[in-house]
Structure formats: structure tokens, C-alpha cells
Design an enzyme around this catalytic site. Structure first.
Site, PDB file in Angstrom:
ATOM      1  N   ASP A 149       0.829  -1.211   0.000  1.00 42.88           N
ATOM      2  CA  ASP A 149       0.000   0.000   0.000  1.00 42.88           C
ATOM      3  C   ASP A 149       0.862   1.259   0.000  1.00 42.88           C
ATOM      4  O   ASP A 149       2.038   1.235   0.350  1.00 42.88           O
ATOM      5  CB  ASP A 149      -0.906   0.010   1.228  1.00 42.88           C
ATOM      6  CG  ASP A 149      -0.107   0.066   2.530  1.00 42.88           C
ATOM      7  OD1 ASP A 149       0.872  -0.711   2.643  1.00 42.88           O
ATOM      8  OD2 ASP A 149      -0.442   0.868   3.419  1.00 42.88           O
ATOM      9  N   GLU A 150       0.243   2.352  -0.399  1.00 44.15           N
ATOM     10  CA  GLU A 150       0.802   3.703  -0.277  1.00 44.15           C
ATOM     11  C   GLU A 150       2.248   3.788  -0.788  1.00 44.15           C
ATOM     12  O   GLU A 150       3.139   4.286  -0.094  1.00 44.15           O
ATOM     13  CB  GLU A 150       0.721   4.170   1.185  1.00 44.15           C
ATOM     14  CG  GLU A 150      -0.707   4.269   1.699  1.00 44.15           C
ATOM     15  CD  GLU A 150      -0.790   4.744   3.149  1.00 44.15           C
ATOM     16  OE1 GLU A 150      -1.719   5.494   3.470  1.00 44.15           O
ATOM     17  OE2 GLU A 150       0.083   4.353   3.959  1.00 44.15           O
ATOM     18  N   VAL A 151       2.464   3.317  -1.985  1.00 47.14           N
ATOM     19  CA  VAL A 151       3.813   3.316  -2.555  1.00 47.14           C
ATOM     20  C   VAL A 151       4.001   4.581  -3.393  1.00 47.14           C
ATOM     21  O   VAL A 151       3.404   4.741  -4.453  1.00 47.14           O
ATOM     22  CB  VAL A 151       4.051   2.062  -3.405  1.00 47.14           C
ATOM     23  CG1 VAL A 151       5.443   2.103  -4.033  1.00 47.14           C
ATOM     24  CG2 VAL A 151       3.888   0.803  -2.554  1.00 47.14           C
TER      25      VAL A 151
END
Length: 539
Positions: free
Chosen positions: A329-331
Site C-alpha cells: 500500500d501507499e507506494v
């Protein structure tokens, strides 16, 4: 399993009878005629008898499972937290024999392997002595030891200490209960990167999970802030811990897993890649794109994937649970685009940074699968490249609603953790939306419904540590626990302030009695202390 002779009409009438609002006297005492069980069993009937329970309650069990014998002693201590102190001294003047003197446990399988989907069903009969018996017997029957554990929890909740007689009683007996969970996956995430949690605290959380029949501890062990776990293949990784006192040894991790197994709880580790991993580079700076731009992990180096593989190989020896969370997530790929050698690698491989994100996630999945793991990824991976995901992937919803319906429509399994309801660090979310959140919302196809494994509440650790984590988890996690265990038709519709709130008050007070620092139920902000004097059962 012994079938219970109950009818649908009887079950429904009992349901509405036993979960009517609390009757509080002027002294705010509970009405002992009411029955409070959390989470609500699938099917049960009760009567109008009051039975006494022998403080020297014994177990009748033909197996040799330490899980059962240890659990019996553990629950006996909880049940007789008061009575055990006075039972022997006054027993001679307490009158006739107790109604329940033996707890009979029948388990049909000796297999104690704890893997996903293990049978947790059970039946429980509490009827006391008959005319031919000199001792009363309560009977638990289950296919596995883990079903028996769930039955022990239910039995313990039926037992109430009566202060007038200084004895433990079971009201509204006889009970005939047949129970099983609605969802196989009923989880709680704890985050030990944002704040370190001592092993003793993790064990306390696991104990409290068992009281609500939750069965998966999602251990978010590391993140960008700290890497506290010992990994023998790459021993410098835990140099990324906050300090040398805030770490977990391999032996610590084994201890957590074994402690959880004894309570029927899986431990699913998470190693979040490629983002949320800045702490990895403290011990191995080559994992950073550069010294000035430290995450996501460097996608261009084979060394990065050697480290990922080493970690997964090490953890395979510790965590037997087949599910392994790989994050994803949230890369933010900004570092990849601004670092010369990675930019060149992208050019050489004809990739954009979005392509590289996909490449990293899929390669990590391959490593997990080669270690006989089932990969779990946060929903961004599914949103970004659903057609490329390995079909074994379990999609973990968190960010927006409607992800699980889309995932199961494409044949993926899904875990529900919508942040609007089941993120416990959102302190302004009261118990009602937690209780009402439905993992099956928007999914009417029965085949697709079976792809919803269950759900999980998430206790992210930015503002929670040893000082306040339990009162942030509880009692809202219990609201989700009933949603995941109990039948949908029994927990959906109607006025939950009548059907659920009184029992949730009671369960919160039960947690307090067992030493769990569960906060009041109805505070506007979670984990706040009481605002004034009052009964536990009203706050």
C-alpha cells in the site's frame, strides 16, 4: 456432533427474549434474569432454572491434549475469580451438592494443526443433575480442540458470581447451544513499528481476543519507523529498531505464536513492501534508492529481493499460518524516478515507475508462494493491476468501500477492513458503525459471498502504545467480533440499542473483570475515561 432439538420459532423467540434492554434498579444493579453472551451463538435455547457450579469443578476428558487441559484451568480461574477464595472454608455449610460438578469435554479429532478454516463449531449442554445423578454435568462436544476452546469461552460467560451466596451460578438453565462462526477469518491488527509493544502486552491482547472469539492476530511487525524483529538470514535488519531494548528475538516470536495457538488464534505476520520500509536500510543501506531518498525499497537490485526472500524463509520457520501479508500500500515511487541508477534500470527494462511497482509486488508474491505461503496484499495492488495479480492473492480492503465486491467478482478472495468503520485509531468512530459494518455488503451472489473470508479491525500504532492500546481496541473490536461470528440475520436490522448495546455493556464489564482495560462503550471518543461516577454497565 449431537444435534440439538430446537425449532426456528423457539430460537427466534429466545433471541428476542434474552437480548431485551437491561433492567437497572435505582442502585444500577443488573437484572440477573437476563442472559448475556457475546458474541451471540448461532442457535440456543434456555430455561428458567438457576444452577450452582462447584468451585472444585472437574473435567471429564478422555484425550491427552494440553491445549484442552490448560484451557480448562485457565477458564476455571476466570470463572472462580471470587468463589475460589471462600469455597473450601464455607463449603460444609453451603447445603446440598452443587448442580454442576463436572465439565465433560468430547473432541472427535486428535489433530491439533491450526490452519485457516479449522472447524470451530461446538455444542454445549448445561442441564445440571437429574434424579439418578449425584453430580451435575455440563457437556461440550466439538470436532476439534479449537471448537472446544470456543465452547469454554461461552460456558465461562454463562457463569456468574452471586455475591449474596458467594457462589457461582448459571441463570436461565438449562442451556442447549449449537454454535459456529459465520466467517473463518476474524482478525485484529496490531502495529509494533510505530510503537514497540512488549511481549507481555501482546499476550494480553491475544487473551482478550480469545474472549471475543477473534482468531487472527495480524502482526504488522515492521514499517518505515522501525524494524524490531530478529531475522537470522540478515542479522543487521533489526539495527532499524528504535533502540536495542525494543526488539523481538526469534524466541519471542515463537513464544507469541505458541501462546496464540493455545487460544485458537493464528498469527499472520506482515512485511510491507516495497513502501513503508525505510527502516530496513539502517542495517543495509543498499536497500535504499539513495542516502537522501530512502523508500520504496530499491527495485533495481537483486539484493533487495534476496533480503525479502531471506525474511520470508526465516519467518516460515516461525509462523506456520499459511497466509502472509506483503503489504503493497501507499507506494510513492518518487525516489525511483529521481535516483539515477534506478531511472537507468527503468529505461533499460522499458518500464515506468508504475510498471516497476507491479514488478516488485508480483516478484514478492512469487517468493511467498515458493515458501508455501498465500499472499495477502492491501487493495492498492488490486486497484492498480487486477489482471496481473496471482489468482491465489487475497485482497485486503482498507481504503474505500466497494473493493471486496469488485475483488470477488473477479474471483479473488477478500478480507474486509474498511477504514470508515474498522480502523480503531479513528477515535471518533463510535461502536454503532463498527457493529453495523457488513463484509457482505453489496454482494448478493452466494458463490461470491463465499470468497469473503471475513474481516479485521486494525489498531494502527501512531497514537497507541502499552499505556492505552487495550482501551483503544476494546470494546469496539468486540462489536466487529460479533458481526464476524454471529449469524447475519440475528445481528442485522432492528434497533441495536435494544438488541446489542446492553450485551456489549455487559461484555465490556466482563473484560474489565478479567483485567482488560476496555474503555466505556458510549463515549463520543474511543478510549476516553468515564466522565463521572456510574455503573460499569451503563457507560
Amino acid at each position: 456432533m449431537i444435534p440439538l432439538s430446537t425449532t426456528i420459532a423457539a430460537i427466534l423467540s429466545l433471541f428476542f427474549l434474552t437480548i431485551t434492554p437491561l433492567s437497572l434498579s435505582s442502585s444500577s444493579s443488573l437484572d440477573d434474569s437476563l442472559t448475556y453472551i457475546w458474541p451471540l451463538p448461532a442457535n440456543f435455547t434456555s430455561g428458567n432454572l438457576t444452577l450452582t457450579v462447584d468451585p472444585d469443578l472437574s473435567i471429564s476428558y478422555s484425550g491427552n491434549s494440553m491445549i484442552i487441559s490448560d484451557a480448562f484451568l485457565r477458564y476455571k480461574r476466570l470463572i472462580f475469580i471470587h468463589a475460589s477464595k471462600v469455597s473450601r472454608k464455607f463449603r460444609s455449610i453451603r447445603g446440598p451438592a452443587y448442580d454442576i460438578s463436572v465439565l465433560q469435554i468430547i473432541v472427535h479429532s486428535s489433530d491439533e494443526e491450526l490452519q485457516f478454516g479449522v472447524d470451530e463449531s461446538y455444542s454445549l449442554k448445561v442441564s445440571g443433575r437429574d434424579d439418578q445423578s449425584i453430580v451435575g454435568v455440563a457437556t461440550i462436544e466439538a470436532n476439534t480442540v479449537y471448537g472446544a476452546l470456543r465452547a469454554l469461552e461461552t460456558f465461562s460467560q454463562l457463569c456468574t458470581f452471586d455475591y449474596g451466596s458467594k457462589s457461582v451460578k448459571i441463570f436461565k438453565a438449562p442451556y442447549y447451544i449449537q454454535d459456529e462462526p459465520t466467517f473463518a477469518y476474524r482478525g485484529l491488527l496490531v502495529d509494533t513499528s510505530r510503537h514497540y509493544l512488549p511481549i507481555a502486552v501482546i499476550k494480553q491482547i491475544i487473551d482478550s481476543m480469545s474472549y471475543a472469539k477473534l482468531n487472527v492476530l495480524h502482526w504488522h511487525i515492521v514499517d518505515e519507523q522501525s524494524f524490531p524483529l530478529e531475522t537470522p538470514s540478515f542479522p543487521n535488519l533489526w539495527k532499524g529498531s528504535y533502540s536495542r531494548w525494543e526488539r523481538y528475538t526469534v524466541e519471542d516470536a515463537y513464544e507469541v505464536v505458541n501462546f496464540a495457538k493455545a487460544r485458537g488464534i493464528h498469527v499472520m505476520p506482515e512485511i510491507d513492501v516495497p513502501g513503508h520500509a525505510e527502516s530496513w536500510g539502517v542495517g543495509y543501506p543498499d536497500l535504499w534508492p539513495s542516502l537522501s531518498c530512502k523508500e520504496p525499497l530499491d527495485v533495481s537490485k537483486n539484493f533487495t529481493f534476496d533480503v525479502v526472500s531471506g525474511i520470508l524463509t526465516d519467518l516460515r520457520k516461525i509462523f506456520p499460518f499459511e497466509l502472509f501479508h506483503l503489504g503493497g500500500d501507499e507506494v510513492n515511487t518518487g525516489c525511483w524516478n529521481s535516483t539515477a541508477h534506478i531511472k537507468q534500470w527503468l529505461l533499460d527494462h522499458n518500464m515506468t515507475s508504475k510498471d516497476a511497482y507491479q514488478y516488485f509486488v508480483l516478484r514478492a508474491q512469487e517468493i511467498a508462494i515458493s515458501n508455501n505461503r498465500t499472499p495477502v496484499n492491501w487493495e492498492e495492488t488490486f486497484i492498480s493491476f487486477p489482471s496481473k495479480m496471482n489468482p491465489r492473492t487475497i485482497v485486503h480492503n482498507w481504503l474505500v468501500s466497494g473493493i471486496c465486491p469488485k475483488a470477488v467478482a473477479k474471483g479473488f478472495r477478500c478480507i474486509f477492513s474498511n477504514q470508515d468503520a474498522w480502523y480503531l485509531d479513528h477515535l471518533d468512530v463510535p461502536w454503532e458503525p463498527v457493529y453495523n459494518a457488513d463484509p457482505l455488503e453489496g454482494i448478493t451472489n452466494t458463490t461470491q459471498q463465499k470468497l469473503i473470508l471475513g474481516g479485521q479491525v486494525c489498531m494502527w500504532g501512531e497514537t497507541a502504545d502499552t499505556s492505552n492500546i487495550q482501551q483503544t481496541i476494546w470494546p469496539r473490536a468486540a462489536a466487529a467480533a460479533e458481526r464476524l461470528w454471529s449469524r447475519r440475520e440475528a445481528t442485522t436490522g432492528g434497533n441495536i440499542n435494544i438488541t446489542a448495546l446492553p450485551r456489549l455493556h455487559y461484555f465490556r464489564c466482563l473484560l474489565n473483570l478479567r483485567g482488560v482495560q476496555a474503555a466505556p462503550v458510549t463515549n463520543f471518543y474511543a478510549r476516553r475515561a468515564p466522565i463521572g461516577p456510574g455503573s460499569c454497565y451503563e457507560q
